[in-house]
Structures are given as structure tokens and as C-alpha cells.
Design a protein around this motif. Structure first.
Motif, short mmCIF file in Angstrom:
data_model
loop_
_atom_site.label_atom_id
_atom_site.label_comp_id
_atom_site.label_asym_id
_atom_site.label_seq_id
_atom_site.Cartn_x
_atom_site.Cartn_y
_atom_site.Cartn_z
N GLY A 280 0.82 -1.21 0.00
CA GLY A 280 0.00 0.00 0.00
C GLY A 280 0.85 1.25 0.00
N THR A 281 0.22 2.38 -0.23
CA THR A 281 0.91 3.67 -0.25
C THR A 281 0.66 4.41 1.05
OG1 THR A 281 0.70 3.85 -2.66
CG2 THR A 281 1.12 5.88 -1.44
N GLN A 282 1.73 4.91 1.63
CA GLN A 282 1.63 5.70 2.85
C GLN A 282 2.45 6.96 2.71
OE1 GLN A 282 2.81 3.08 6.09
NE2 GLN A 282 0.76 2.22 6.23
N ALA A 283 2.17 7.91 3.59
CA ALA A 283 2.89 9.18 3.53
C ALA A 283 3.05 9.75 4.94
CB ALA A 283 2.14 10.18 2.64
N LEU A 284 4.14 10.43 5.14
CA LEU A 284 4.38 11.18 6.37
C LEU A 284 4.30 12.66 6.05
CD1 LEU A 284 7.35 9.16 7.85
CD2 LEU A 284 5.10 9.40 8.90
N ILE A 285 3.49 13.38 6.82
CA ILE A 285 3.30 14.81 6.60
C ILE A 285 3.69 15.53 7.88
CG2 ILE A 285 1.68 16.66 6.05
CD1 ILE A 285 0.80 13.07 5.16
N GLN A 286 4.65 16.42 7.78
CA GLN A 286 5.15 17.12 8.97
C GLN A 286 4.69 18.57 9.00
OE1 GLN A 286 9.33 16.57 10.01
NE2 GLN A 286 9.50 18.74 10.54
N TYR A 287 4.05 18.94 10.12
CA TYR A 287 3.64 20.32 10.39
C TYR A 287 4.60 20.94 11.41
CZ TYR A 287 -0.88 19.54 8.05
OH TYR A 287 -1.88 19.28 7.13
N PRO A 288 4.58 22.26 11.58
CA PRO A 288 5.48 22.87 12.56
C PRO A 288 5.05 22.67 14.01
CG PRO A 288 4.16 24.54 11.47
CD PRO A 288 3.90 23.26 10.75
N ASP A 289 3.78 22.29 14.23
CA ASP A 289 3.33 22.12 15.61
C ASP A 289 2.23 21.05 15.69
OD1 ASP A 289 0.64 23.51 15.20
OD2 ASP A 289 2.02 25.14 14.71
N VAL A 290 1.97 20.60 16.90
CA VAL A 290 0.99 19.54 17.14
C VAL A 290 -0.45 19.99 16.85
CG1 VAL A 290 -0.01 18.02 18.91
CG2 VAL A 290 2.48 18.33 18.78
#
Length: 313
Positions: A280-290
Motif C-alpha cells: 500500500g501507499t503511505q505518507a508522512l506529513i510534517q507540520y510545525p506544531d501539534v
């Protein structure tokens, strides 16, 4: 004085005094504050005895120790720390000798051996929660050795690390933070020779809380951001500024631009990583804060990118 004698007059005077009946977790500063009016303190040893409520204080000169004993022997007010009567006597030793191992030399990084658990029983988020009670935790690295499951916890200064060590050594992690099958989880703490941990990736085994731009290690997906199991057997999710998205029913190509367009609706997207796992396809997405990551997760989870039910999150 509860029937106890504050002084023993039959002992040979020594520049080392033995103090008993101290308050729990009495620190070196409190001992020095009590003894300083009588002379120069050259050494102390705290946390002595089965209940860790005794200590030794060494003066620079024998007469200084005698002055302290004589003063409180004739005073109507006993020696006190935090309102608790302290019993003083001469020690049989004439100096305090500390045979320090490397783990006893104070530093800003603690080595924690977590007894009674397997590596997967205590998440790095739980470790962070426990040690953050004493100050800002800069970095954490966990690993397994012959001694068991261990962790390195880095603070910004020695004093904060010392406070955490004195407070947590020998204690147990609260039961509500542990899986139901763990009976007890005891911490054994010592100082590490490290001063600055080299954390290259954020993962389920290592975190750098001072660098939100540090990349997530794609080889550490197993266990990363996975919830721990609570006492009720249900999974507990720990919030993070990085989202792990699994994309189902993928009929159209998912590119970095597509993901950036979707997730930027809720705030600035710092980094995106797409990878394949278990077909399957997965992705990690990073934001500056929670908070931004939490808002995006709440709005997008279970929804589709395209009409017709295609590319479900």
C-alpha cells in the motif's frame, strides 16, 4: 524529640557529622544551609540509610564540627530542616570518601534502565511525559542492552538532570501509563558520559525535541507514532506534529503536489515523504506544531481526495 537523644556525647569528635531523621529527599543545599554558619563544608553524602533519610557532612576543620554539635547541644531549639528535627552525632569516619563510578559523576544526560518491561511496553512518548515533569527534555534515545530496555534522556543542564535522577531513581512509572500486562516498571537511573546525543532522525526509538525540522526515519515506520495500550486494553494515541497517512482505494496517482495541496489547507506543511509498505501507499506529513497536525487529522481522516470514493485516507 519523640524520646530520641539528639546527641551522643560518648563518641570521639570528628570533623564528619552524621545527621539522622532528615526529610525525604533532603538535598545537599539544605544540608549546607544548616551547617554553613559553623564553618566551611568540604563534602557531603546524602540519601544514606535504608530509608535514605540520613547524611554525612564533612567540615574543613574539627573545631567547626565541634562548634555545631556544642551549639545545638546547649540550644533550646533543635536543629531543623523543613520543620523536622534533625539528630546530630559525630561520625566514626574522619573524612567522606566517595568511590564514584562513571555513572555517579553528575551530567546533563541520564541513563535510565527500565526494569520489568520489554522494549515495546514503554513508548518514547511515555518516557518523555515522565521526565518532562522536571524540565524541558531536549533529546531521547532508546535501545536494548544486556541490562534490558534502556533510554538516554538529555536535559539542558546538570541541575535539571540531577533533580530528575534524585526524584525518579528507584521509582515506578505510573500504572495508568503502562500496558495492562505490566505489573511494575521500575526506573534505575545513573549519569551518562554523553553530553549531547546525536539524533539524526525522529523515530519511535529517538527524538530531538529541539529540532522540529529533523527528518523522520523511513526505516523506522514499525512502531513510529504507534499508540501504546492502556490498562483497559484500548490503544492510546499520542499526539505529534507528524501525521502518518495510509491511502486506500488508490485509483489515481498520488503525488507530492497533491498531498501538499490537501494538507496545506490546515497550515504550513514542512515536509512530505511518500513510501510503499505492505503493498500500500503511505505518507508522512510534517507540520510545525501539534495543534495543526491534530486539526488536519480530525478533518481528513476517513475522507477521500477524489469524488467517487477514490484515494481514501
Amino acid at each position: 524529640m519523640s524520646g530520641q537523644t539528639q546527641f551522643r556525647y560518648t563518641q570521639t569528635p570528628s570533623k564528619v557529622l552524621h545527621l539522622r531523621n532528615l526529610p525525604w529527599e533532603c538535598g545537599e543545599e539544605e544540608l549546607i544551609e544548616l551547617c554553613r554558619p559553623f564553618g566551611m563544608i568540604v563534602n557531603t553524602m546524602c540519601g544514606v540509610g535504608a530509608n535514605r533519610n540520613q547524611a554525612f557532612v564533612e567540615f574543613a576543620d574539627l573545631n567547626q564540627a565541634i562548634n555545631m554539635v556544642s551549639y545545638y547541644a546547649s540550644s533550646t531549639e533543635p536543629a531543623k530542616i523543613r520543620g523536622k528535627t534533625v539528630y546530630i552525632q559525630y561520625s566514626n569516619r574522619h573524612e567522606i570518601v566517595k568511590n564514584r563510578s562513571p555513572g555517579d559523576v553528575p551530567g546533563n544526560v541520564l541513563l535510565a534502565t527500565i526494569e520489568g518491561v520489554d522494549a515495546g511496553d514503554v513508548s518514547i512518548d511515555v518516557i518523555h511525559l515522565v521526565f518532562s515533569a522536571f524540565g524541558f527534555v531536549h533529546k531521547i534515545a532508546t535501545f536494548e542492552k544486556a541490562a534490558g530496555f534502556q533510554a538516554l534522556i538529555q536535559y539542558g543542564d546538570v541541575q535539571t538532570a540531577s533533580t530528575a535522577r534524585d526524584s525518579l531513581d528507584g521509582r515506578s512509572i505510573p500504572r495508568y501509563l503502562l500496558p495492562s500486562h505490566v505489573e511494575e516498571c521500575r526506573l534505575r537511573l545513573s549519569y551518562s558520559a554523553h553530553t549531547d546525543l546525536n539524533i539524526k532522525f525522529q523515530s519511535h526509538r529517538s527524538r530531538d525535541y529541539t529540532n522540529p525540522y529533523l527528518p523522520v526515519n523511513p526505516t523506522a515506520m514499525d512502531g513510529f507514532l504507534q499508540p501504546s495500550v492502556g490498562p483497559d486494553g484500548k490503544k492510546m494515541e499520542f499526539e505529534s506534529n507528524v501525521l502518518l497517512a495510509s491511502i486506500e482505494n488508490m485509483q489515481f496517482a498520488i503525488t507530492l503536489d497533491v498531498l501538499h495541496t490537501v494538507f496545506s489547507t490546515f497550515g504550513t506543511v514542512q515536509k512530505i515523504l511518500i513510501f510503499e509498505k505492505n503493498g500500500g501507499t503511505q505518507a508522512l506529513i510534517q507540520y510545525p506544531d501539534v495543534p495543526t497536525a491534530v486539526a488536519a487529522k480530525s478533518a481528513l481522516e476517513g475522507h477521500c481526495i477524489y469524488d467517487g470514493g477514490y484515494c481514501l485516507w
